[in-house]
Design a protein around this motif. Structure first.
Motif, PDB file in Angstrom:
ATOM      1  N   THR A  29     -72.975 -27.038 -19.048  1.00 43.47           N
ATOM      2  CA  THR A  29     -72.260 -27.744 -17.926  1.00 43.47           C
ATOM      3  C   THR A  29     -73.137 -29.295 -17.730  1.00 43.47           C
ATOM      4  O   THR A  29     -74.216 -29.160 -17.911  1.00 43.47           O
ATOM      5  CB  THR A  29     -72.193 -27.015 -16.644  1.00 43.47           C
ATOM      6  OG1 THR A  29     -73.373 -26.281 -16.458  1.00 43.47           O
ATOM      7  CG2 THR A  29     -71.059 -26.083 -16.755  1.00 43.47           C
ATOM      8  N   MET A  30     -72.399 -30.102 -17.084  1.00 38.55           N
ATOM      9  CA  MET A  30     -72.962 -31.206 -16.836  1.00 38.55           C
ATOM     10  C   MET A  30     -72.454 -32.136 -15.644  1.00 38.55           C
ATOM     11  O   MET A  30     -71.395 -31.686 -15.234  1.00 38.55           O
ATOM     12  CB  MET A  30     -73.103 -32.275 -17.892  1.00 38.55           C
ATOM     13  CG  MET A  30     -74.018 -33.541 -17.901  1.00 38.55           C
ATOM     14  SD  MET A  30     -73.291 -34.869 -16.873  1.00 38.55           S
ATOM     15  CE  MET A  30     -72.654 -35.872 -18.428  1.00 38.55           C
ATOM     16  N   GLY A  31     -73.342 -32.464 -14.539  1.00 37.37           N
ATOM     17  CA  GLY A  31     -72.874 -33.246 -13.407  1.00 37.37           C
ATOM     18  C   GLY A  31     -73.411 -34.514 -13.591  1.00 37.37           C
ATOM     19  O   GLY A  31     -74.624 -34.743 -14.002  1.00 37.37           O
ATOM     20  N   ARG A  32     -72.691 -35.595 -12.949  1.00 35.58           N
ATOM     21  CA  ARG A  32     -72.985 -36.841 -13.008  1.00 35.58           C
ATOM     22  C   ARG A  32     -73.059 -37.479 -11.667  1.00 35.58           C
ATOM     23  O   ARG A  32     -71.806 -37.327 -10.843  1.00 35.58           O
ATOM     24  CB  ARG A  32     -72.099 -37.722 -13.902  1.00 35.58           C
ATOM     25  CG  ARG A  32     -72.193 -39.314 -13.813  1.00 35.58           C
ATOM     26  CD  ARG A  32     -71.300 -40.124 -14.808  1.00 35.58           C
ATOM     27  NE  ARG A  32     -71.239 -41.448 -14.294  1.00 35.58           N
ATOM     28  CZ  ARG A  32     -72.212 -42.445 -14.911  1.00 35.58           C
ATOM     29  NH1 ARG A  32     -73.103 -42.242 -15.431  1.00 35.58           N
ATOM     30  NH2 ARG A  32     -71.838 -43.748 -14.549  1.00 35.58           N
ATOM     31  N   VAL A 139     -74.018 -28.795  -8.950  1.00 33.52           N
ATOM     32  CA  VAL A 139     -73.811 -29.527  -7.682  1.00 33.52           C
ATOM     33  C   VAL A 139     -74.535 -29.483  -6.561  1.00 33.52           C
ATOM     34  O   VAL A 139     -74.853 -30.443  -5.986  1.00 33.52           O
ATOM     35  CB  VAL A 139     -72.149 -29.213  -7.303  1.00 33.52           C
ATOM     36  CG1 VAL A 139     -71.749 -29.549  -5.999  1.00 33.52           C
ATOM     37  CG2 VAL A 139     -71.041 -29.428  -8.368  1.00 33.52           C
ATOM     38  N   ALA A 140     -74.892 -28.191  -6.288  1.00 28.74           N
ATOM     39  CA  ALA A 140     -76.156 -28.057  -5.317  1.00 28.74           C
ATOM     40  C   ALA A 140     -77.456 -28.821  -5.592  1.00 28.74           C
ATOM     41  O   ALA A 140     -77.934 -29.637  -4.733  1.00 28.74           O
ATOM     42  CB  ALA A 140     -76.572 -26.448  -5.137  1.00 28.74           C
ATOM     43  N   LYS A 147     -79.163 -36.451  -1.188  1.00 34.11           N
ATOM     44  CA  LYS A 147     -79.622 -36.615   0.002  1.00 34.11           C
ATOM     45  C   LYS A 147     -81.051 -37.403   0.079  1.00 34.11           C
ATOM     46  O   LYS A 147     -81.341 -38.143   0.745  1.00 34.11           O
ATOM     47  CB  LYS A 147     -79.963 -35.350   0.393  1.00 34.11           C
ATOM     48  CG  LYS A 147     -79.497 -35.182   2.230  1.00 34.11           C
ATOM     49  CD  LYS A 147     -79.713 -33.490   2.398  1.00 34.11           C
ATOM     50  CE  LYS A 147     -80.016 -33.630   4.018  1.00 34.11           C
ATOM     51  NZ  LYS A 147     -80.448 -32.174   4.439  1.00 34.11           N
ATOM     52  N   HIS A 148     -81.874 -36.878  -1.063  1.00 26.75           N
ATOM     53  CA  HIS A 148     -83.243 -37.721  -1.277  1.00 26.75           C
ATOM     54  C   HIS A 148     -83.174 -39.177  -1.167  1.00 26.75           C
ATOM     55  O   HIS A 148     -83.712 -39.925  -0.768  1.00 26.75           O
ATOM     56  CB  HIS A 148     -84.102 -36.683  -1.991  1.00 26.75           C
ATOM     57  CG  HIS A 148     -85.167 -37.465  -2.558  1.00 26.75           C
ATOM     58  ND1 HIS A 148     -86.564 -37.337  -1.535  1.00 26.75           N
ATOM     59  CD2 HIS A 148     -85.769 -38.375  -3.215  1.00 26.75           C
ATOM     60  CE1 HIS A 148     -87.406 -37.915  -2.131  1.00 26.75           C
ATOM     61  NE2 HIS A 148     -87.285 -38.798  -3.186  1.00 26.75           N
ATOM     62  N   VAL A 149     -82.134 -39.524  -2.233  1.00 24.72           N
ATOM     63  CA  VAL A 149     -82.168 -40.837  -2.592  1.00 24.72           C
ATOM     64  C   VAL A 149     -81.717 -41.543  -1.387  1.00 24.72           C
ATOM     65  O   VAL A 149     -82.036 -42.604  -0.792  1.00 24.72           O
ATOM     66  CB  VAL A 149     -81.112 -40.987  -3.746  1.00 24.72           C
ATOM     67  CG1 VAL A 149     -80.397 -42.345  -3.698  1.00 24.72           C
ATOM     68  CG2 VAL A 149     -81.649 -40.583  -4.967  1.00 24.72           C
ATOM     69  N   GLU A 150     -80.631 -41.132  -0.499  1.00 24.48           N
ATOM     70  CA  GLU A 150     -80.089 -41.873   0.636  1.00 24.48           C
ATOM     71  C   GLU A 150     -81.013 -41.931   1.578  1.00 24.48           C
ATOM     72  O   GLU A 150     -81.070 -42.786   2.588  1.00 24.48           O
ATOM     73  CB  GLU A 150     -78.833 -40.953   1.010  1.00 24.48           C
ATOM     74  CG  GLU A 150     -77.651 -41.333   0.259  1.00 24.48           C
ATOM     75  CD  GLU A 150     -76.695 -40.192   0.190  1.00 24.48           C
ATOM     76  OE1 GLU A 150     -76.304 -39.313   1.026  1.00 24.48           O
ATOM     77  OE2 GLU A 150     -75.955 -39.975  -1.065  1.00 24.48           O
ATOM     78  N   ASP A 234     -65.897 -30.213  -3.339  1.00 27.88           N
ATOM     79  CA  ASP A 234     -65.707 -28.711  -3.192  1.00 27.88           C
ATOM     80  C   ASP A 234     -64.491 -28.119  -3.974  1.00 27.88           C
ATOM     81  O   ASP A 234     -64.284 -27.073  -4.571  1.00 27.88           O
ATOM     82  CB  ASP A 234     -65.935 -28.346  -1.791  1.00 27.88           C
ATOM     83  CG  ASP A 234     -67.373 -28.474  -1.246  1.00 27.88           C
ATOM     84  OD1 ASP A 234     -68.447 -28.332  -2.139  1.00 27.88           O
ATOM     85  OD2 ASP A 234     -67.337 -28.592  -0.108  1.00 27.88           O
ATOM     86  N   GLU A 235     -63.277 -29.070  -3.704  1.00 26.20           N
ATOM     87  CA  GLU A 235     -62.101 -28.327  -4.093  1.00 26.20           C
ATOM     88  C   GLU A 235     -62.183 -28.638  -5.708  1.00 26.20           C
ATOM     89  O   GLU A 235     -61.587 -27.719  -6.323  1.00 26.20           O
ATOM     90  CB  GLU A 235     -61.143 -29.360  -3.469  1.00 26.20           C
ATOM     91  CG  GLU A 235     -59.462 -28.872  -3.911  1.00 26.20           C
ATOM     92  CD  GLU A 235     -58.366 -29.977  -3.364  1.00 26.20           C
ATOM     93  OE1 GLU A 235     -57.487 -29.845  -3.782  1.00 26.20           O
ATOM     94  OE2 GLU A 235     -58.983 -30.990  -2.447  1.00 26.20           O
TER      95      GLU A 235
END
Lengths: 368, 157
Positions: A29-32, A139-140, A147-150, A234-235
């Motif tokens: 799995t991969m998230g971007r 995702v988590a 959050k850290h970046v922002e 989430d959806e």
């Protein structure tokens, strides 16, 4: 001291062969996650000076992330064509970054499960990888990183559109999800088109993992979501997980159906593949990808037996797929001859085949 | 008054006398400013004058077609609207504000093609972005753009 970039390229990503997970259908799995700085021109339209300013702002942010203080780093002009090709082949960087020069950077953490790109298509792009089906973990983790970046930099955000991206249709949550699926049952029984049509209704997509060697190479496909519109992650996550579960269930049923109803054809295909491993001398990469897929089906349906823990076999097959690619062989061994590369590939497979043997019960069972 | 309507790609022209046009609440929108469009009551006198001039056959000032009156590129990053239309890409985060009407139309089913936004009706950019662009426009001696940016800055006060 930061890790050397070239060392990372010669090693296999440790996340790639984590053992003990269900590898049958969902292989990875991969998230971007993408973000852009407020008040700065997007990389595709910016000047060298602007990209340098963005990199100067974001580099300390990246270094302050967990696991990135000592992360390996390269400015894109430092990477040669072979290195870029290798990173691209492993899906660790995007074609857009591979083509970039001044002002663009790549960071890889020690586990190689997180890659951060600066001045790619967006100012900041984070790719997070995991073996098996671990979308929720990804995702988590990406949300934590966002959050850290922002908290460290002022990011471009609009209440109406969400996080602003260089492609207007991709603004929103700034997150996109991918899954690599092994679907030989669907391919053999011509079910891929049907799956594609069904997924379109859920606004999900499926496409071949390897396009350069032919669509069905290795029976590997990528299930992916469009970039999540504002507030829809989430959806989408729920849809992706439900789809992966449903495809896994269907794939296992299709494999059983093939094994039960077309035993002779499957047995013949597996026997020929096994014979090639015993007596062949060279193996081209597309053939290797097909052989890896066949070994997975053969061991899962019981036609072939493996002397050892089945999860070790899955991990080894994943390793071989990476280390035997033409780009990897060329980079690590400096061997450019296609025939010698094919010989080295077959040598790797023969070592594995030494731990595999035909299940005689099946051979006897199918005799007239 | 000549009214041109574009509905589902079909172009139709309708010629109306001044009285009928006024009764139907029609006027030439391009000759009016942002404020006039959204607060027509307050500009009734101007509309009346316009109709009067039409009735008397006087020459009515046509809307300017000068490039500086039309936001065909982002004043922050110079990204052309045409490129967005062709590629779907934008040049900077401020393009979302500058081309907001175009973006809305792209995401609204059945919407007709947008006319380029004028400086008057474009949503305001941030003061910092405007000041930055004003300085840059002056530096490159692009006084027409500079004047438009100066007007936008005035509107913010």
């Amino acid at each position: 001291m930061a890790f050397r970039f070239s060392t990372h390229l010669k090693q296999l990503p440790p996340w790639y062969n984590i053992r003990g997970l269900e590898f049958g259908v969902v292989l990875g799995t991969m998230g971007r996650l993408v973000r852009n700085l407020k008040g700065e021109v997007f990389p595709g339209w910016s000047t060298k000076e602007s990209r340098a300013r963005v990199a100067a702002t974001l580099t300390p942010v990246v270094r302050s992330m967990a696991g990135f203080k000592q992360a390996s780093h390269a400015a894109m002009p430092e990477l040669d064509k072979e290195e870029r090709k290798l990173l691209l082949e492993r899906k660790q960087i995007t074609p857009c970054l591979a083509a970039r020069q001044d002002g663009s950077h790549v960071f890889i953490n020690k586990k190689q499960d997180t890659i951060i790109m600066l001045n790619e298509e967006e100012h900041l792009a984070i790719h997070r990888f995991a073996s098996g089906n671990q979308l929720d973990t990804i995702v988590a983790d990406l949300r934590k990183k966002a959050k850290h970046v922002e908290s460290q930099a002022d990011m471009a955000y609009s209440k109406e559109y969400g996080y602003l991206t260089s492609m207007a249709s991709e603004c929103g949550d700034g997150l996109q999800l991918y899954m690599v699926l092994h679907l030989p049952g669907h391919v053999i029984l011509n079910q891929i088109d049907k799956v594609e049509r069904a997924l379109n209704k859920l606004h999900l997509n499926i496409s071949p993992f390897y396009t350069e060697y032919g669509e069905e190479t290795g029976n590997l496909y990528v299930l992916f979501s469009p970039p999540a519109p504002l507030g829809t992650t989430d959806e989408i996550l729920k849809h992706m997980e439900a789809t992966a579960d449903s495809l896994t269930e269907k794939e296992l049923l299709l494999r059983q159906k093939i094994a039960a109803e077309d035993t002779i054809t499957l047995s013949d295909a597996i026997g020929r593949m096994y014979g090639t491993l015993q007596h062949g001398a060279i193996m081209r990469y597309p053939e290797l990808l097909h052989t890896v897929s066949m070994i997975r089906i053969a061991t899962e349906t019981g036609f072939l037996l493996f002397n050892g823990d089945p999860s070790h076999l899955q991990a080894r097959l994943a390793d071989i797929m990476l280390i035997s690619s033409p780009t990897h062989l060329s980079y690590t061994s400096e061997e450019k001859s296609e025939t010698i590369q094919a010989f080295m590939r077959m040598h790797l497979m023969k070592n594995l085949a030494a731990h595999l043997h035909i299940n005689d019960e099946f051979s006897l069972h199918i005799l007239p | 008054m000549l009214l041109t309507q574009i509905v589902n790609g079909q172009v139709s022209d309708l010629a109306l006398c001044e009285t009928c046009a006024r009764e139907k609440g029609l006027f030439d929108p391009q000759s009016l400013t942002f404020a006039e469009k959204f607060f027509p009551e307050e500009f009734k006198a101007k509309v009346d004058k316009l109709v009067q001039e039409l009735a008397e056959g006087k020459r009515v000032e046509k809307p300017s077609t000068k490039r500086t009156d039309v936001l065909t590129k982002c004043p922050v990053c110079d990204f052309p609207l045409e490129t967005y239309r062709k590629t779907g890409r934008l040049g900077c985060p401020d393009c979302y504000t500058v081309f907001s009407r175009e973006l809305e139309l792209q995401t609204t089913p059945g919407a007709t093609e947008a006319q380029p936004q004028t400086h008057e009706d474009a949503p305001a950019l941030s003061r910092i972005a405007l000041e930055k662009q004003l300085k840059e426009a002056i530096a490159r001696e692009d006084y027409e753009t500079a004047a438009a940016l100066r007007d936008q800055l005035k509107d913010l006060t």
